[in-house]
Design a protein around this motif. Structure first.
Motif, mmCIF file in Angstrom:
data_model
loop_
_atom_site.group_PDB
_atom_site.id
_atom_site.type_symbol
_atom_site.label_atom_id
_atom_site.label_comp_id
_atom_site.label_asym_id
_atom_site.label_seq_id
_atom_site.Cartn_x
_atom_site.Cartn_y
_atom_site.Cartn_z
ATOM 1 N N ARG A 162 -3.190 -15.543 30.083
ATOM 2 C CA ARG A 162 -1.823 -15.786 29.763
ATOM 3 C C ARG A 162 -1.377 -16.581 30.943
ATOM 4 O O ARG A 162 -0.607 -17.431 30.695
ATOM 5 C CB ARG A 162 -1.169 -14.188 30.026
ATOM 6 C CG ARG A 162 -1.683 -13.128 28.897
ATOM 7 C CD ARG A 162 -0.603 -11.872 28.951
ATOM 8 N NE ARG A 162 -1.103 -10.905 27.925
ATOM 9 C CZ ARG A 162 -0.443 -9.995 27.529
ATOM 10 N NH1 ARG A 162 0.419 -9.519 28.641
ATOM 11 N NH2 ARG A 162 -0.703 -9.179 26.675
ATOM 12 N N ASP A 195 -2.212 -20.094 29.611
ATOM 13 C CA ASP A 195 -1.787 -20.678 28.461
ATOM 14 C C ASP A 195 -0.681 -19.757 27.612
ATOM 15 O O ASP A 195 -0.489 -20.022 26.576
ATOM 16 C CB ASP A 195 -3.287 -20.665 27.359
ATOM 17 C CG ASP A 195 -2.983 -21.739 26.316
ATOM 18 O OD1 ASP A 195 -2.147 -22.637 26.519
ATOM 19 O OD2 ASP A 195 -3.582 -21.772 25.321
ATOM 20 N N GLY A 196 -0.122 -18.844 28.216
ATOM 21 C CA GLY A 196 0.863 -18.019 27.724
ATOM 22 C C GLY A 196 2.151 -18.273 28.057
ATOM 23 O O GLY A 196 2.318 -18.937 29.120
ATOM 24 N N VAL A 197 3.039 -17.649 27.324
ATOM 25 C CA VAL A 197 4.593 -17.748 27.966
ATOM 26 C C VAL A 197 4.929 -16.466 28.551
ATOM 27 O O VAL A 197 4.702 -15.402 28.468
ATOM 28 C CB VAL A 197 5.393 -17.738 26.398
ATOM 29 C CG1 VAL A 197 6.942 -17.828 26.879
ATOM 30 C CG2 VAL A 197 5.031 -18.695 25.734
ATOM 31 N N GLU A 242 6.795 -13.333 30.295
ATOM 32 C CA GLU A 242 7.768 -12.441 30.019
ATOM 33 C C GLU A 242 8.945 -12.349 30.902
ATOM 34 O O GLU A 242 8.418 -12.037 32.105
ATOM 35 C CB GLU A 242 6.895 -11.248 29.630
ATOM 36 C CG GLU A 242 8.113 -9.958 29.534
ATOM 37 C CD GLU A 242 8.982 -10.445 28.364
ATOM 38 O OE1 GLU A 242 10.080 -10.255 28.523
ATOM 39 O OE2 GLU A 242 8.336 -10.551 27.124
ATOM 40 N N ARG A 279 11.798 -20.368 35.816
ATOM 41 C CA ARG A 279 11.277 -21.330 34.680
ATOM 42 C C ARG A 279 10.687 -22.290 35.421
ATOM 43 O O ARG A 279 9.614 -22.715 34.997
ATOM 44 C CB ARG A 279 12.240 -21.408 33.479
ATOM 45 C CG ARG A 279 12.561 -20.203 32.759
ATOM 46 C CD ARG A 279 13.541 -20.700 31.440
ATOM 47 N NE ARG A 279 13.731 -19.582 30.464
ATOM 48 C CZ ARG A 279 14.930 -19.123 30.244
ATOM 49 N NH1 ARG A 279 15.915 -19.891 30.702
ATOM 50 N NH2 ARG A 279 14.989 -18.214 29.216
ATOM 51 N N GLU A 290 6.541 -23.466 35.515
ATOM 52 C CA GLU A 290 5.846 -24.558 34.895
ATOM 53 C C GLU A 290 4.409 -24.646 34.772
ATOM 54 O O GLU A 290 3.673 -24.402 35.996
ATOM 55 C CB GLU A 290 6.580 -25.983 35.214
ATOM 56 C CG GLU A 290 7.759 -26.216 35.003
ATOM 57 C CD GLU A 290 8.031 -26.664 33.231
ATOM 58 O OE1 GLU A 290 7.090 -26.910 32.754
ATOM 59 O OE2 GLU A 290 9.196 -26.446 32.935
ATOM 60 N N LYS A 291 3.746 -24.847 33.688
ATOM 61 C CA LYS A 291 2.325 -24.898 33.867
ATOM 62 C C LYS A 291 1.809 -26.074 34.538
ATOM 63 O O LYS A 291 0.575 -26.002 35.051
ATOM 64 C CB LYS A 291 1.838 -24.856 32.168
ATOM 65 C CG LYS A 291 2.131 -23.794 31.574
ATOM 66 C CD LYS A 291 1.529 -22.453 31.803
ATOM 67 C CE LYS A 291 1.820 -21.398 30.911
ATOM 68 N NZ LYS A 291 1.459 -20.362 31.354
ATOM 69 N N ARG A 309 1.235 -29.482 21.968
ATOM 70 C CA ARG A 309 0.847 -29.387 23.551
ATOM 71 C C ARG A 309 -0.721 -29.194 23.764
ATOM 72 O O ARG A 309 -1.255 -28.382 23.058
ATOM 73 C CB ARG A 309 1.763 -28.092 24.059
ATOM 74 C CG ARG A 309 1.482 -28.028 25.449
ATOM 75 C CD ARG A 309 2.263 -27.139 26.058
ATOM 76 N NE ARG A 309 2.264 -26.795 27.402
ATOM 77 C CZ ARG A 309 3.323 -26.259 28.172
ATOM 78 N NH1 ARG A 309 4.060 -25.566 27.577
ATOM 79 N NH2 ARG A 309 3.074 -25.935 29.614
ATOM 80 N N ARG A 330 -3.871 -27.722 25.112
ATOM 81 C CA ARG A 330 -3.947 -26.192 25.842
ATOM 82 C C ARG A 330 -5.061 -26.119 26.759
ATOM 83 O O ARG A 330 -5.923 -27.025 26.576
ATOM 84 C CB ARG A 330 -4.178 -25.120 24.567
ATOM 85 C CG ARG A 330 -2.964 -25.183 23.445
ATOM 86 C CD ARG A 330 -3.352 -24.203 22.266
ATOM 87 N NE ARG A 330 -3.570 -22.859 22.700
ATOM 88 C CZ ARG A 330 -2.219 -22.196 22.696
ATOM 89 N NH1 ARG A 330 -1.239 -22.694 22.250
ATOM 90 N NH2 ARG A 330 -2.237 -20.996 22.969
#
Length: 724
Positions: A226, A229-231, A233, A246, A250-251, A297, A299
């Protein structure tokens, strides 16, 4: 915590009074100096004590850590890197650590949470200015002192991880605490830097606000997946802190702001303009051609695979082992370098003529590479060996002179790939009413077999106008595409059966066939962009951009921009629009805040013409047929770098976390450093593609460390990026 029989009575002359805790790098004791000062003494585990390189790094990190101010950290008081078990002593900070406090008392109230965010940002600013990267910022390493939060347990972290990085080629060790680690700590540990601490800061704040991490799950492996590669919560995080959190989460490391910018955001409610060369790329849809469908995007599949070893460890500071003598590349199972050409869709019919050139787009779907173009509706290649499993022609019954052109992949969903087809009505076999007409369809194909799942006719005309002209967007509900023989409407074809769920006319007097409107996607949302001629003016135009509701097709909101502009994509919460630099010199960019819909115009340092403009990972890349590339920060208009890629007629670029890849129609490939633009690797063009036209090729596609490069005529080759 009670002392154990094996614990020392003193360390470095400091009397040990209690055991405070232990982790992956050592044991922490409460100690007292001769003058009565209480200290936290950390004694390094034996596995590091026997590592001479660790000791050398430990000395350097201690020197840097001593320069960190004690205002927001626990200052280093004493240390010995040459002791049988290296140790360091910091001032003891009385009070609870953040993790213990939240477990006992629940989430922090908004005011205290904001103070925590400011205090940690200030602490990281001081730590980073001293040249130290913490790398294990977590609730247990944040002390809630009476005068504000203090960050503890730094100095050893950097040295220990550096030693692990040197040993990574033998042992594959990865350092950190999974719920609060950054994606790059899993994916590319050698590239970990200050931005890693910023990501951890965001995760710590979510925990402090909600009593859970943003990527929590029952298993360390799933948590790591997660993170990568996850959003996150974020439910329960106060509204005014959401932008702060946020940005931290950022990834991509370069997408995260620095501590100074975060402090500015807390004070002013917005970020200052980035300094030249410090732009923070985010994922966005590259490409300026209005009809280009949205790119998916990339991954971090390589990172997710690497984190599978986390299943066997606890969610604490971890040391992971992988067998073998070198760090394995992230390549598909059984992969080897290959080059293949898809089958001829005409079956070798010499009477059928048409365009000859590279694929127009390739995508990853169901562990395969799917490509379209040069009259191929779609073709499937095996990722490992390039085997061409199947290929479907655009037109199953081509006329004597084929006019249906290249194919286009609109998008994918699990179990289907959306494409468009074109059936030219042969003058020998059709009635006069249908002679010279082309029937355009949108189709869903099974990615494994190429079999048709559904097929919907969207137009029949003599103009050569189909969904490829005005674009089509794949959404979870289905495909939004232009429809009607005059391409004067747009509709949703549902995902299951291709049935029209709703249909609307384009703005009055505008049609897709005139090139004034196109459908495109950005940030996971569908948009309709239309250019209007201003009444009573000599050629002046304005552009409307509308976000469409996939459920109804109605506009959720609409903005008007001066001039003829095209949607490049979205980055860091802003839609980016600009002119077509091939016909109109690019003088600036228009930014539309995706939440507030406020417009901002940024001017370029120098107006530029280009053969293409592509938004990739938050940077606008302007390319010329000569191979020149310029990197533009879309949020400031500043030029980051200019480089000669050596690639003639480059197609759309693709980027990894560190490099930009461009390819020519003949297959010449260049890799450029993402920060500087320096060419770091090239491959020559290939002479097996039989391509003599001027078309640009599709963007290369990355899958882990395997790069797939479309070139020539319906051809693709694959290369390990480590070989560049």
């Amino acid at each position: 915590m009670a002392l154990r029989d094996s614990d020392p009575a003193e360390v470095g002359g400091y009397r040990i009074e209690d055991r405070l805790g232990s982790g992956g790098m050592g044991v922490v004791y409460l100690a007292r100096s001769a003058s009565g000062r209480r200290l936290a003494v950390k004694v390094v585990h034996g596995q590091y004590a026997d590592d001479d390189e660790f000791r050398a790094r430990f000395r350097r990190e201690l020197a840097a850590a001593r320069q960190v101010s004690g205002a927001f950290t626990a200052p280093v008081v004493d240390a010995d890197a040459d002791a049988p078990r290296p140790w360091m002593a910091t001032l003891y900070i009385p009070g609870e650590d953040l993790g213990t406090h939240v477990r006992r008392h629940g989430p922090l109230p908004p005011g205290r949470l904001r103070d925590l965010a400011a205090g940690l940002a200030e602490a990281l600013r001081d730590i980073h200015r001293a040249g130290v990267v913490h790398r294990d910022l977590k609730p247990a390493n944040v002390m809630l002192a009476d005068d504000g939060p203090r960050v503890i347990d730094f100095g050893i972290s950097r040295a220990a991880e550096a030693a692990a990085m040197d040993a990574l080629t033998q042992t594959g060790r990865v350092m950190g605490t999974p719920p609060f680690m950054s994606p790059e700590q899993f994916a590319s540990p050698h590239e970990v830097g200050p931005a890693t601490d910023i990501f951890s800061l965001g995760a710590v704040l979510v925990y402090a606000a909600t009593r859970r991490g943003p990527f929590d799950s029952p298993s360390p492996w799933e948590t790591a997946t997660r993170v990568v590669d996850g959003v996150p919560e974020l439910a329960g995080v106060p509204e005014d802190l959401l932008p702060f959190v946020r940005l931290c989460l950022e990834k991509h490391p370069k997408s995260r702001p620095g501590p100074d910018e975060l402090l500015h955001l807390l004070r002013e409610g917005r970020l200052p303009e980035p300094r030249p060369g410090t732009g923070r790329p985010d994922t966005g849809r590259p490409g300026t051609a209005p009809a280009a469908p949205p790119r998916r995007r990339r991954r971090w599949a390589a990172a997710v695979a690497a984190t599978a070893v986390l299943a066997a460890v606890a969610a604490t500071t971890t040391v992971l082992a992988r067998a073998g003598g070198s760090e394995p590349h992230q390549l598909p199972a059984g992969w080897h370098a290959w080059h293949r050409q898809a089958v001829d869709p005409t079956g070798g019919n010499p009477d059928t003529v048409g365009p000859s050139g590279p694929f127009s787009r390739c995508v990853l779907a169901d562990k395969a590479l799917l490509c379209a173009g040069d009259s191929i509706m779609a073709a499937r290649f095996s990722l490992a060996d390039g085997r061409n499993v199947w290929a479907k022609p655009m037109d199953p019954t081509p006329s004597e002179v084929r006019s249906s052109g290249g194919g286009m992949i609109i998008g994918t969903r699990p179990g289907a790939v959306y494409v468009y087809g074109a059936d030219d009505h042969d003058t020998k076999t059709r009635s006069e009413e249908t002679q010279g007409r082309t029937t355009y369809t949108v189709q869903a194909l099974d990615p494994d077999t190429g079999e048709q799942v559904w097929r919907t006719v969207v137009s029949t005309n003599t103009d050569g106008i189909g969904p490829d002209t005005a674009g089509a967007v794949a959404t979870p509900d289905g495909v939004i595409t232009t429809v009607g023989n005059a391409s004067d409407s747009y509709a949703l074809l549902d995902a299951a059966h291709g049935r029209v769920r709703w249909r609307h006319r384009l703005p009055e007097s505008l049609t897709a066939s005139s090139g004034d409107c196109e459908l495109s996607g950005a940030g996971g949302q569908p948009y309709l962009t239309c250019r209007h001629l201003d009444e009573g003016t000599a050629g002046r135009t304005h552009t409307t951009l509308a976000q469409l509701d996939p459920a109804t097709g109605r506009s959720r909101w609409k903005v008007t921009v001066q001039g003829a502009q095209y949607l490049y994509g979205q980055t860091r919460g802003h839609l980016v629009l600009g002119t077509d630099p091939l016909t109109d010199k690019l003088t600036g960019l228009t930014l539309v805040n995706a939440s507030s819909h406020i417009l901002t115009t940024v001017r370029l340092d120098t107006p530029r013409n280009a053969s293409g403009a592509h938004l990739v990972r938050g940077t606008v890349y302007l390319t010329l047929t000569s191979g020149s590339v310029r990197a533009i920060d879309p949020l400031t208009g500043r030029e980051r770098w200019q480089s000669n890629s050596t690639v003639e007629q480059p197609g759309p670029p693709t980027a990894s976390a560190t490099r930009l890849y461009l390819a020519s129609p003949t297959g010449r490939l260049a890799a450029l450093d993402l920060r500087t633009g320096q060419v770091t690797g090239t491959l020559p063009g290939r002479d097996d593609g039989d391509n003599s036209g001027s078309e640009t090729a599709a963007a290369p596609v990355l899958s882990g460390d395997a790069l797939y490069v479309p070139y020539g005529t319906r051809a693709v080759y694959s290369v390990d990026v480590h070989d560049l």
